[in-house]
Design a protein around this motif. Structure first.
Motif, PDB file in Angstrom:
ATOM      1  N   ALA A  27      66.087 -23.260  12.613  1.00  0.00           N
ATOM      2  CA  ALA A  27      66.660 -22.452  11.285  1.00  0.00           C
ATOM      3  C   ALA A  27      68.139 -22.808  11.112  1.00  0.00           C
ATOM      4  N   ARG A  28      68.941 -22.673  12.025  1.00  0.00           N
ATOM      5  CA  ARG A  28      70.480 -22.790  11.978  1.00  0.00           C
ATOM      6  C   ARG A  28      70.552 -24.285  11.589  1.00  0.00           C
ATOM      7  N   GLY A  29      69.773 -25.330  12.178  1.00  0.00           N
ATOM      8  CA  GLY A  29      69.986 -26.688  11.820  1.00  0.00           C
ATOM      9  C   GLY A  29      69.826 -26.915  10.447  1.00  0.00           C
ATOM     10  N   GLU A  30      68.682 -26.212   9.713  1.00  0.00           N
ATOM     11  CA  GLU A  30      68.359 -26.244   8.401  1.00  0.00           C
ATOM     12  C   GLU A  30      69.583 -25.908   7.455  1.00  0.00           C
ATOM     13  N   LEU A  31      70.002 -24.574   7.951  1.00  0.00           N
ATOM     14  CA  LEU A  31      71.094 -24.047   7.281  1.00  0.00           C
ATOM     15  C   LEU A  31      72.499 -24.910   7.169  1.00  0.00           C
ATOM     16  N   ASN A 137      64.737 -20.173   0.295  1.00  0.00           N
ATOM     17  CA  ASN A 137      64.497 -19.778  -0.980  1.00  0.00           C
ATOM     18  C   ASN A 137      65.344 -18.425  -1.243  1.00  0.00           C
ATOM     19  N   HIS A 138      66.331 -18.134  -0.786  1.00  0.00           N
ATOM     20  CA  HIS A 138      67.321 -17.170  -0.928  1.00  0.00           C
ATOM     21  C   HIS A 138      68.269 -17.602  -1.836  1.00  0.00           C
ATOM     22  N   ASP A 139      68.210 -17.306  -3.166  1.00  0.00           N
ATOM     23  CA  ASP A 139      69.493 -17.787  -4.271  1.00  0.00           C
ATOM     24  C   ASP A 139      69.019 -19.375  -4.152  1.00  0.00           C
ATOM     25  N   GLN A 140      67.911 -19.672  -4.280  1.00  0.00           N
ATOM     26  CA  GLN A 140      67.316 -21.322  -4.346  1.00  0.00           C
ATOM     27  C   GLN A 140      67.962 -22.155  -3.343  1.00  0.00           C
ATOM     28  N   ARG A 141      68.178 -21.404  -2.060  1.00  0.00           N
ATOM     29  CA  ARG A 141      68.654 -22.302  -0.832  1.00  0.00           C
ATOM     30  C   ARG A 141      68.372 -21.564   0.401  1.00  0.00           C
ATOM     31  N   VAL A 142      68.701 -22.586   1.440  1.00  0.00           N
ATOM     32  CA  VAL A 142      68.446 -21.858   2.851  1.00  0.00           C
ATOM     33  C   VAL A 142      69.860 -21.027   3.023  1.00  0.00           C
ATOM     34  N   ALA A 143      69.927 -19.879   3.481  1.00  0.00           N
ATOM     35  CA  ALA A 143      71.081 -18.976   3.302  1.00  0.00           C
ATOM     36  C   ALA A 143      70.757 -17.957   4.541  1.00  0.00           C
ATOM     37  N   ARG A 144      72.226 -17.736   5.091  1.00  0.00           N
ATOM     38  CA  ARG A 144      72.309 -16.757   6.046  1.00  0.00           C
ATOM     39  C   ARG A 144      72.449 -15.388   5.436  1.00  0.00           C
ATOM     40  N   VAL A 145      71.765 -14.370   5.652  1.00  0.00           N
ATOM     41  CA  VAL A 145      71.797 -13.306   4.848  1.00  0.00           C
ATOM     42  C   VAL A 145      71.863 -11.845   5.824  1.00  0.00           C
ATOM     43  N   GLN A 146      72.814 -10.919   5.515  1.00  0.00           N
ATOM     44  CA  GLN A 146      72.627  -9.670   6.362  1.00  0.00           C
ATOM     45  C   GLN A 146      71.796  -8.849   5.566  1.00  0.00           C
ATOM     46  N   ARG A 147      70.986  -8.047   6.347  1.00  0.00           N
ATOM     47  CA  ARG A 147      69.956  -7.351   5.686  1.00  0.00           C
ATOM     48  C   ARG A 147      69.932  -5.774   6.082  1.00  0.00           C
ATOM     49  N   SER A 148      69.608  -4.821   5.462  1.00  0.00           N
ATOM     50  CA  SER A 148      69.614  -3.638   5.830  1.00  0.00           C
ATOM     51  C   SER A 148      68.095  -3.422   6.592  1.00  0.00           C
ATOM     52  N   ARG A 149      67.765  -2.554   7.555  1.00  0.00           N
ATOM     53  CA  ARG A 149      66.318  -2.487   7.912  1.00  0.00           C
ATOM     54  C   ARG A 149      65.582  -1.875   6.643  1.00  0.00           C
ATOM     55  N   SER A 150      66.221  -1.044   5.976  1.00  0.00           N
ATOM     56  CA  SER A 150      65.622  -0.454   4.841  1.00  0.00           C
ATOM     57  C   SER A 150      64.875  -1.288   3.935  1.00  0.00           C
ATOM     58  N   GLU A 151      65.271  -2.694   3.909  1.00  0.00           N
ATOM     59  CA  GLU A 151      64.685  -3.508   3.135  1.00  0.00           C
ATOM     60  C   GLU A 151      63.418  -4.177   3.771  1.00  0.00           C
ATOM     61  N   ILE A 152      62.794  -4.001   4.946  1.00  0.00           N
ATOM     62  CA  ILE A 152      62.168  -4.747   5.853  1.00  0.00           C
ATOM     63  C   ILE A 152      60.960  -3.839   6.112  1.00  0.00           C
ATOM     64  N   ARG A 153      59.632  -4.518   5.908  1.00  0.00           N
ATOM     65  CA  ARG A 153      58.634  -4.131   6.043  1.00  0.00           C
ATOM     66  C   ARG A 153      58.308  -4.070   7.590  1.00  0.00           C
ATOM     67  N   GLY A 154      58.258  -5.314   8.183  1.00  0.00           N
ATOM     68  CA  GLY A 154      58.178  -5.442   9.482  1.00  0.00           C
ATOM     69  C   GLY A 154      58.408  -6.912   9.912  1.00  0.00           C
ATOM     70  N   TYR A 155      57.867  -7.141  11.174  1.00  0.00           N
ATOM     71  CA  TYR A 155      58.180  -8.590  11.928  1.00  0.00           C
ATOM     72  C   TYR A 155      56.793  -9.066  12.323  1.00  0.00           C
ATOM     73  N   VAL A 156      57.035 -10.461  12.518  1.00  0.00           N
ATOM     74  CA  VAL A 156      55.996 -11.215  12.924  1.00  0.00           C
ATOM     75  C   VAL A 156      56.359 -11.670  14.337  1.00  0.00           C
ATOM     76  N   ARG A 157      55.978 -11.557  15.372  1.00  0.00           N
ATOM     77  CA  ARG A 157      56.280 -11.975  16.694  1.00  0.00           C
ATOM     78  C   ARG A 157      55.747 -13.282  16.699  1.00  0.00           C
ATOM     79  N   LEU A 158      56.223 -14.430  16.977  1.00  0.00           N
ATOM     80  CA  LEU A 158      55.705 -15.793  17.246  1.00  0.00           C
ATOM     81  C   LEU A 158      55.214 -15.977  18.513  1.00  0.00           C
ATOM     82  N   GLY A 159      55.671 -15.425  19.465  1.00  0.00           N
ATOM     83  CA  GLY A 159      55.425 -15.797  20.730  1.00  0.00           C
ATOM     84  C   GLY A 159      55.199 -14.423  21.582  1.00  0.00           C
ATOM     85  N   PRO A 160      54.838 -14.624  22.818  1.00  0.00           N
ATOM     86  CA  PRO A 160      54.664 -13.474  23.754  1.00  0.00           C
ATOM     87  C   PRO A 160      55.855 -12.286  23.851  1.00  0.00           C
TER      88      PRO A 160
END
Length: 160
Positions: A27-31, A137-160
């Protein structure tokens, strides 16, 4: 010097690195590439078209946050979807994660984050009540964003 830094940032994470590290590195590489829509507002560019290849049933240009997250996961060796076919729709990320036991309420670096406003990204870091993400697709680009946990529904664990 700048070229060397960009080359390092854009290189794929080593295969022996832990999955969360590989996900974040990719992800950082794409950023670092400065990926953005061209033309602005088109949901498209040559790089965004590459993200769509990670989702078997993707069509032409469309909202691409899910394509980005699917592509990053695929490149890291953890393709999403029942058969690794990728997921383009935000609502499907949550359904798939719940159905497969991958849904989490606490973040971990490298998780796919699902926002309340129908958007997804990659968790780069967790800093107290703030989650730092890399999103397509954040502001039509790949972006680093600081988010409050209140904006988040949940998380998808990709591995164990």
């Amino acid at each position: 010097m700048l070229a060397a830094v960009l080359a390092l940032a854009c290189s794929a994470a080593p295969a022996q690195a832990a999955l969360p590290d590989r996900v974040v590195s990719i992800a950082r590489g794409e950023l670092a590439l400065g990926v953005r829509e061209m033309p602005r507002g088109s949901n498209d560019s040559p790089r965004i078209a590459r993200y769509r290849t990670a989702v078997r049933w993707s069509g032409g240009p469309a909202a691409w946050c899910g394509y980005f997250a699917s592509w990053v996961a695929q490149q890291a060796g953890a393709p999403v979807g029942d058969r690794g076919e990728g997921i383009g729709l935000v609502t499907e990320f949550r359904r798939w994660a719940q159905r497969t036991g991958r849904w989490r309420t606490a973040p971990r670096r490298g998780d796919v984050v699902v926002f309340r406003h129908l958007h997804v990204g990659i968790v780069e870091a967790v800093q107290g009540a703030t989650v730092v993400t890399i999103e397509g697709n954040h502001d039509q680009r790949v972006a680093r964003v600081q988010r409050s946990r209140s904006e988040i529904r949940g998380y998808v664990r990709l591995g164990p």
